[in-house]
Design an enzyme around this catalytic site. Structure first.
Site, PDB file in Angstrom:
ATOM      1  N   ASP A   8       0.865  -1.180   0.000  1.00 52.29           N
ATOM      2  CA  ASP A   8       0.000   0.000   0.000  1.00 52.29           C
ATOM      3  C   ASP A   8       0.904   1.233   0.000  1.00 52.29           C
ATOM      4  OD1 ASP A   8      -1.857   1.996   0.537  1.00 52.29           O
ATOM      5  OD2 ASP A   8      -2.001   1.494   2.676  1.00 52.29           O
ATOM      6  N   TYR A 102     -18.820   7.840  -8.022  1.00 50.76           N
ATOM      7  CA  TYR A 102     -18.191   9.164  -8.141  1.00 50.76           C
ATOM      8  C   TYR A 102     -18.542   9.754  -9.511  1.00 50.76           C
ATOM      9  CZ  TYR A 102     -14.675  11.565  -5.208  1.00 50.76           C
ATOM     10  OH  TYR A 102     -14.037  12.370  -4.308  1.00 50.76           O
ATOM     11  N   ASP A 111      -6.840   3.562  -2.957  1.00 56.42           N
ATOM     12  CA  ASP A 111      -6.854   3.038  -1.580  1.00 56.42           C
ATOM     13  C   ASP A 111      -8.252   3.125  -0.971  1.00 56.42           C
ATOM     14  OD1 ASP A 111      -6.568   5.841  -1.732  1.00 56.42           O
ATOM     15  OD2 ASP A 111      -5.551   5.986   0.196  1.00 56.42           O
ATOM     16  N   ARG A 112      -9.013   4.153  -1.349  1.00 59.32           N
ATOM     17  CA  ARG A 112     -10.362   4.326  -0.788  1.00 59.32           C
ATOM     18  C   ARG A 112     -11.296   3.217  -1.259  1.00 59.32           C
ATOM     19  NH1 ARG A 112     -11.856  10.558  -1.829  1.00 59.32           N
ATOM     20  NH2 ARG A 112     -13.526  10.109  -0.334  1.00 59.32           N
ATOM     21  N   THR A 134      -2.126  11.195   6.214  1.00 57.29           N
ATOM     22  CA  THR A 134      -1.638  12.501   5.768  1.00 57.29           C
ATOM     23  C   THR A 134      -2.843  13.390   5.446  1.00 57.29           C
ATOM     24  OG1 THR A 134       0.215  11.337   4.769  1.00 57.29           O
ATOM     25  CG2 THR A 134      -0.062  13.646   4.170  1.00 57.29           C
ATOM     26  N   THR A 186       1.057  27.707  26.076  1.00 57.94           N
ATOM     27  CA  THR A 186       0.908  27.698  24.609  1.00 57.94           C
ATOM     28  C   THR A 186       0.807  26.266  24.088  1.00 57.94           C
ATOM     29  OG1 THR A 186       2.174  29.742  24.477  1.00 57.94           O
ATOM     30  CG2 THR A 186       1.951  28.480  22.441  1.00 57.94           C
TER      31      THR A 186
END
Length: 283
Positions: A8, A102, A111-112, A134, A186
């Site tokens: 992958d 789609y 990958d989806r 990511t 912070t």
């Protein structure tokens, strides 16, 4: 016995899964880097085989899912040279086997679709798959098992890195959920905003997709940060880090004929593998 290497290729990491029949013998990840030569890649793969006491020559088949075209030329060459197998690319050489709704089916990251195959097999349908990497992708699979589409959201690490780069006084911080929403430092303030904001986004997007699917979809998380986020987001029902690898194994099972005769003559190790001519996906 079948020895399948499923790969992958993601934007940040490449994950390699070695299947002995339908059992995952082991998996490893290396950073996705288009600067690597095919020899560097091949040696990393060969080292892993050696670590598990498996002969490279035992590989029956290799199947790859990739969202990173620039690394494909070297990866395919590495596999040809070191494993003596001609790999097949999911979505190009073998059909993934999902009805894709789609508007432009070619736009969907492979990958989806593979995650959809894998998740339906394990969890039934309808489904919402949240791949937290990511980028964070949300995928909707309806009660008939058709891929309807979804949502794409910046990954948490990407968002935090952007904040660090764009705001001169804000530091890089570890990603963890502080106990209190009101941060007194912070770092704590950034952690609270990042993680709580992210959980809020996950919750909101999942809730809206759930409504559009009719309200009964199971929610499965995968990806590098899937497990961590599932701890903070109660809407996630299942965590399955090997969703993509399992999907690749299923694609192999469903297309065994396409994989026959893919072993190359063992003297291929002597061929000169060149690095020119970047691999292009068939559009």
């Amino acid at each position: 016995n079948i020895m399948l290497l499923a790969i992958d290729v993601g934007n940040t990491n490449m994950v390699f899964g070695l299947y002995d029949g339908d059992k995952l013998r082991g998996s490893f990840r290396i950073s996705t880097n288009s600067e690597r030569t095919s020899d560097e890649l091949g040696m990393l793969i060969a080292q892993y085989y050696h670590f598990h006491d498996i002969a490279c020559a035992d590989t029956t088949a290799v199947v790859i899912a990739s969202v990173v075209p620039p690394v494909m030329y070297t990866l395919v060459n590495a596999i040809r040279k070191y494993l003596h197998v001609q790999p097949l690319i999911a979505g190009r050489d073998v059909d993934i086997g999902v009805r894709n709704c789609y508007a432009n089916p070619r736009e969907v990251g492979v990958d989806r679709l593979i995650n959809a195959v894998s998740a339906m097999e394990r969890y039934g349908k309808p489904l919402i798959i949240v791949d937290i990497g990511t980028a964070t992708t949300f995928d909707a699979i309806d009660a008939e098992g058709a891929y309807q589409g979804g949502a794409i959201f910046p990954g948490l690490k990407v968002a935090m890195e952007a904040l660090f780069l764009k705001a001169s006084k804000l530091p890089r911080v570890d990603i963890e959920m502080p106990e209190h929403a009101i941060g007194k430092t912070t770092v704590r303030s950034m952690q609270s905003g990042a993680v709580r904001g992210y959980v809020g986004a996950l919750t909101g997007i999942i809730t809206d997709i759930q409504k559009e699917l009719g309200g009964s979809a199971r929610v499965v998380a995968t990806g590098g940060m899937g497990r961590m986020m599932a701890e903070y987001c109660p809407l996630i029902d299942e965590v399955d880090p090997n969703l993509t690898l399992e999907g690749l194994r299923l694609i192999y099972e469903n297309n065994k004929d396409a994989f026959r005769g893919r072993r190359l003559a063992d003297n291929i190790g002597n061929i000169e593998v060149t690095e020119e001519g970047a691999w292009q996906e068939n559009k």
